[in-house]
Design an enzyme around this catalytic site. Structure first.
Site: not given
Length: 387
Positions: A118, A123-124, A130, A171, A219, A254, A355
């Protein structure tokens, strides 16, 4: 780490579950061995996570709560995935390999080491809780390939005595499917695709099973999104050709339940109109579209944390949701799974790591330890944890 669960347009169309007709299935692109890597093995229990839980144990003990203190002791022995989220964090792989080897030698039980890769540039892109260390504007993709993915792969290649299961970039492709209305996400999509394809190609190892992240049922599980998701995954795999993956991971970080029913866990009202009202049904809903694209339809499903009924008013609530509890313990038992598409229930997100600075009051930054939250997870833990 979490993106927008759905675009407003998809939410508005949530009642639409009409699936496009599927043509003849293509030959699935599966992993070389096509063997469930979790069967006959113990998911590696990270001693670093267990050490963090010691404060939770002491807290319950000081309160005289022997029952929940005993639950903590059980939780400490449950396998979880190890997150590798930066170049400096590559040492986490070395620590996990050493600890897994020690455990394998001590117990004679074959270990499967769960890892999360990750660290994509940008990212995100839609949530930002994050955001990582790399930016595509600052040579991030090259750095990701040369200084993160290659050494990551080299460490796994050198540990042929261990089996690894790697979740790829949670994600990211979910954002590519639904969140290109966010300009930063739109710009990030080519980077995501190229970066993930590079990781897939470099992790073609006999002791590594790859699971490309497929977000979660809330999602991507709507009728209109399912074929779009499968097409996006196929696009990435085409860039990695002839490389293969074992399957897909869902519900990472999640809170969706694995399986709902009228007699055990009732469906939440906000799932109305979706064929993917729990994660098992999401796997079943997505599977035919994956097969149509020539992709494998194996899944691992994160149940490290599960929201209690009524905890959320909508699926879009993703940050430090409460009340919640530790979900079903990792298993490959089909009497529990009741779904031939699912390789295993796993714990990908280590419970207790925040989170982000959102959700419940007092939440620290993403990844920081949230002591009060993990106590709640223990108190509300699934019966399989407590028994």
């Amino acid at each position: 780490m979490r993106a927008l669960t759905l675009l407003a347009a998809l939410s508005a169309a949530g009642a639409s579950v009409t699936a496009s007709p599927l043509g003849p299935p293509k030959s699935p692109r599966s992993s070389a061995s096509d063997i469930n890597p979790f069967v006959g093995k113990k998911l590696f229990a990270n001693p670093k996570w267990a050490a963090k839980l010691e404060d939770t144990y002491k807290s319950f003990t000081q309160k005289g709560d022997k029952a929940n203190a005993a639950v903590v002791r059980k939780v400490e022995k449950i396998g979880t995935f190890v997150w590798v989220t930066s170049r400096s964090g590559l040492s986490e792989i070395d620590d996990a390999i050493k600890a897994a080897r020690d455990e394998q030698s001590r117990t004679g039980q074959k270990q499967v080491v769960g890892l999360v890769l990750y660290n994509l540039p940008d990212r995100d892109c839609s949530a930002g809780e994050s955001a990582g260390e790399l930016s595509s504007k600052n040579d991030g993709l090259r750095i990701y390939k040369e200084q993160f993915v290659k050494p990551y792969a080299a460490k796994l290649a050198a540990a042929k005595d261990l089996q690894f299961a790697v979740v790829l970039e949670p994600d990211s492709l979910g954002n590519a499917v639904t969140n290109t209305g966010v300009e930063f996400c739109k710009q990030a999509v080519p980077t995501y695709r190229e970066g993930i394809a590079f990781a897939i190609k470099n992790l073609q190892l006999d002791n590594v099973a790859l699971y490309l992240d497929a977000a979660n049922g809330g999602w991507l599980g709507w009728g209109d999104s399912l074929p779009l998701a499968a097409k996006e995954f196929a696009t990435v795999l085409s860039l990695a050709k002839p490389a293969t993956i074992r399957g897909f991971s869902t519900n990472v970080s999640n809170y969706n339940p694995y399986l709902t029913s009228n007699t055990t866990r009732p469906r939440d009202s906000y799932t109305a109109g979706s064929p993917s009202y729990d994660e098992s049904h999401y796997a079943s809903s997505l599977s035919p579209y994956l097969i149509q694209q020539g992709l494998p339809s194996h899944f691992i499903i994160d149940q490290g944390r599960v929201a209690l009924p009524g905890a959320r008013k909508e699926w879009g609530e993703w940050c430090n949701v409460g009340p919640a509890g530790f979900g079903h313990v990792p298993t490959t038992d089909q009497t529990v799974l009741q779904n031939g598409n699912v390789d295993a229930i796993v714990w990908v997100k280590p419970g207790g790591e925040s989170d982000g600075q959102c959700g419940l009051a007092g939440a620290p930054r993403a990844g920081a330890w949230f002591g009060g939250y993990v106590e709640m997870l223990v108190k509300n833990a699934d019966a399989s944890v407590k028994n």
